[in-house]
Design an enzyme around this catalytic site. Structure first.
Site, PDB file in Angstrom:
ATOM      1  N   GLU A 269      82.602  83.397 -20.058  1.00 13.53           N
ATOM      2  CA  GLU A 269      81.906  84.488 -19.553  1.00 13.53           C
ATOM      3  C   GLU A 269      82.647  85.838 -19.382  1.00 13.53           C
ATOM      4  O   GLU A 269      83.819  86.280 -19.625  1.00 13.53           O
ATOM      5  CB  GLU A 269      81.874  84.238 -18.006  1.00 13.53           C
ATOM      6  CG  GLU A 269      81.214  85.256 -17.118  1.00 13.53           C
ATOM      7  CD  GLU A 269      81.147  84.898 -15.567  1.00 13.53           C
ATOM      8  OE1 GLU A 269      80.246  85.319 -14.980  1.00 13.53           O
ATOM      9  OE2 GLU A 269      82.170  84.131 -15.276  1.00 13.53           O
ATOM     10  N   LYS A 344      72.453  84.980 -15.296  1.00 14.55           N
ATOM     11  CA  LYS A 344      73.197  84.541 -14.506  1.00 14.55           C
ATOM     12  C   LYS A 344      72.269  85.037 -13.019  1.00 14.55           C
ATOM     13  O   LYS A 344      71.843  85.799 -12.584  1.00 14.55           O
ATOM     14  CB  LYS A 344      74.493  85.297 -14.016  1.00 14.55           C
ATOM     15  CG  LYS A 344      75.387  84.595 -12.995  1.00 14.55           C
ATOM     16  CD  LYS A 344      76.942  85.241 -12.859  1.00 14.55           C
ATOM     17  CE  LYS A 344      77.784  84.540 -12.107  1.00 14.55           C
ATOM     18  NZ  LYS A 344      79.112  85.030 -12.260  1.00 14.55           N
ATOM     19  N   CYS A 378      79.231  80.343 -15.048  1.00 14.89           N
ATOM     20  CA  CYS A 378      80.562  80.450 -13.914  1.00 14.89           C
ATOM     21  C   CYS A 378      79.860  79.682 -12.457  1.00 14.89           C
ATOM     22  O   CYS A 378      79.862  78.641 -12.140  1.00 14.89           O
ATOM     23  CB  CYS A 378      80.891  81.751 -13.802  1.00 14.89           C
ATOM     24  SG  CYS A 378      82.372  81.906 -12.822  1.00 14.89           S
TER      25      CYS A 378
END
Length: 513
Positions: A269, A344, A378
């Protein structure tokens, strides 16, 4: 002289076509008309059919009205118990066990509105199934047929005797007689097939139509594995002086992955924040804006690397400016040169505070030459609903690029990725940054240990870890995962989390379909 007759006013339009999402409510109403004493489809089940095998779902539309439908899935029938039930063969009506490489089409329902029977609607739907079987080169069509008139004779004859009498044309059964006329042959009679089918006393005739045009494919019979090799890059964040220096490092790791015969190279990331180490801007919110100016360079770099080294690349993630907002986006660079992206969805307080990152709102599943995959960046892996949505949409591997600054944050990502692997019977991959960027605000310290995780069962790695890096050093880990073992274990593992979900009690409703 009379006018020319307008034939169009006499026409009635009958269409057999694939079911679409807009038809679902009509099909549920149709089922209530056809089977008033049986449990109807749930909307989530029909949506799942369209997600997993849209080609196998047909409806009959007459003058704009849905008057018939049928549902099916692909399986390798030899993998199922001879005495299977409807729930066994359909994963409780959700067909998440659909096998795109299967060589049997299994029909799970046909229905025709009572007002439109005797119009050969059922025959037309069966012909659509047969055409599909020929087009996909399937070995056969298998059905578990009801015997709805059996309850009238159950006190005087066994199911076997009843079926024999129907086959001799001494008794008429609206389902079995119809199936025999359509070329199906009897395989066996299964008890307790459909618990709410009281008219059939829960029995079903297992019947098969053989595709005489079938051309055997030996790979179907002897496929014992579907290996996918993954190279995970544990990327060192250190001072660099140019984008070219960054590109050189990325090419080195891609070359390593390609030399090892990897199908995927996975970067962490926001590892592109390494570029901030040579930018003059030190205010985080302004530095991140400058970083977005490298988006096209980043995309061109990884597109070229994927094609040049013939490898699919999960390009970590990069901050991108779109319509006045900043997004954290992970890109899939396929080896054929095509590109996909995943925003995300859950933004950490840190990302909001320092960089003003906005949230995405769509869970995507991507087709690759190594099956369907998903990317959950993440923090997103810490929300189990996202992994379940991706799994239900067919994902076999979830890639999680991450960036964490301390051990606690890292362990949240790791433990959740391992949990997602177990509860969804999938592989998960985490790829993180290590090292430090002392002069870069909000990216000064990294903690990571990249890894590949498997479900926990006998055919997988003993501790559920396919491979892992040593913590906090620059390195790669290369590991093989097997999608064929995964498929088999979902069907017959020690535990079957996907099959055994109590969908009668709970479900996940994804609003952004």
């Amino acid at each position: 002289m009379s006018e020319k007759l307008d034939l169009s006013k006499f026409e009635k339009k009958m269409v057999i076509r694939q079911i679409e999402e807009k038809d679902i409510d009509d099909i549920i109403q149709l089922q209530a008309q056809c089977f008033p004493n049986m449990i109807p489809w749930k909307k989530s089940q029909l949506e799942s059919h369209l997600d997993h095998f849209p080609e196998g779902q047909f409806c009959a539309e007459f003058e704009g009205e849905i008057i018939g439908s049928c549902s099916s899935l692909l399986i390798n029938f030899d993998e199922y118990d001879d005495r299977h039930t409807w729930d066994d063969i359909t994963d409780n009506g959700y067909i998440t066990n659909h096998n795109p490489a299967g060589y049997n089409l299994y029909g799970i329902e046909v229905m025709v509105h009572p007002k439109f029977r005797r119009m050969k609607i059922g025959h037309r739907l069966y012909e659509a199934r047969k055409d599909l079987a020929r087009r996909l080169n399937l070995k056969s069509i298998i059905i578990g047929g009801r015997i709805p008139n059996y309850h009238k004779f159950s006190e005087e004859m066994s199911p076997r005797d009843y079926v024999n009498e129907v086959m001799l044309h001494n008794i008429y059964d609206p389902v079995l007689s119809f199936q025999l006329l359509n070329g199906f042959t009897l395989m066996r009679i299964n008890p307790d097939y459909l618990p709410d089918d009281k008219a059939s006393k829960k029995y079903a005739t297992l019947m098969e139509w053989n595709n005489i045009d079938y051309q055997p494919n030996t790979k179907m019979y002897f496929k014992t594995s579907f290996p996918v090799r993954i190279c995970v890059v544990q990327y060192m964040m250190k001072q660099i002086n140019s984008f070219e220096e960054f590109a050189k490092q990325c090419e080195y790791y891609t070359d390593v992955a390609s030399d090892a015969g990897s199908d995927f190279a996975v970067f962490p990331e926001i590892f592109t924040t390494q570029l901030m180490s040579f930018l003059e801007e030190k205010v985080p919110s302004q530095a991140i804006q400058k970083l977005t100016e490298y988006t096209e360079d980043y995309i061109e770099l990884f597109t070229d690397l994927a094609v040049k080294y013939n490898i699919n690349i999960i390009g970590g993630s990069h901050v991108v400016a779109e319509e006045g907002r900043i997004y954290n986006i992970a890109y899939l660079f396929r080896r054929d040169g095509t590109i996909e992206k995943q925003y995300k969805i859950h933004i950490t307080p840190n990302e909001r505070k320092w960089w003003g990152v906005s949230a995405g709102d769509t869970v995507k599943v991507f087709d690759t030459d190594c099956g369907k995959i998903a990317i959950q960046i993440c923090y997103d892996i810490e929300f189990p609903e996202l992994a379940r949505i991706a799994t239900d949409a067919g994902a076999k591997i979830i890639f999680t690029p991450f960036c964490t600054e301390d051990r606690q944050g890292y362990l949240r990502v790791r433990y959740c990725a391992q949990a997602r692997a177990v509860e969804n019977q999938i592989y998960t991959v985490i790829a993180g940054t290590v090292g430090n960027l002392p002069q870069t605000e909000n990216m000064d310290v990294q903690y990571g240990q990249s890894a590949i995780f498997a479900p926990s069962d006998f055919e997988f790695a003993r501790d559920g870890i396919v491979g892992q890096c040593n913590p906090n050093i620059e390195m790669v880990i290369i590991g093989d995962v097997d999608l064929e073992i995964l498929r088999r274990q979902r069907q017959s593992g020690t535990v079957r989390q996907l099959k055994d979900r109590r969908k009668d009690l709970y479900s996940i409703h994804y609003k952004n379909k």
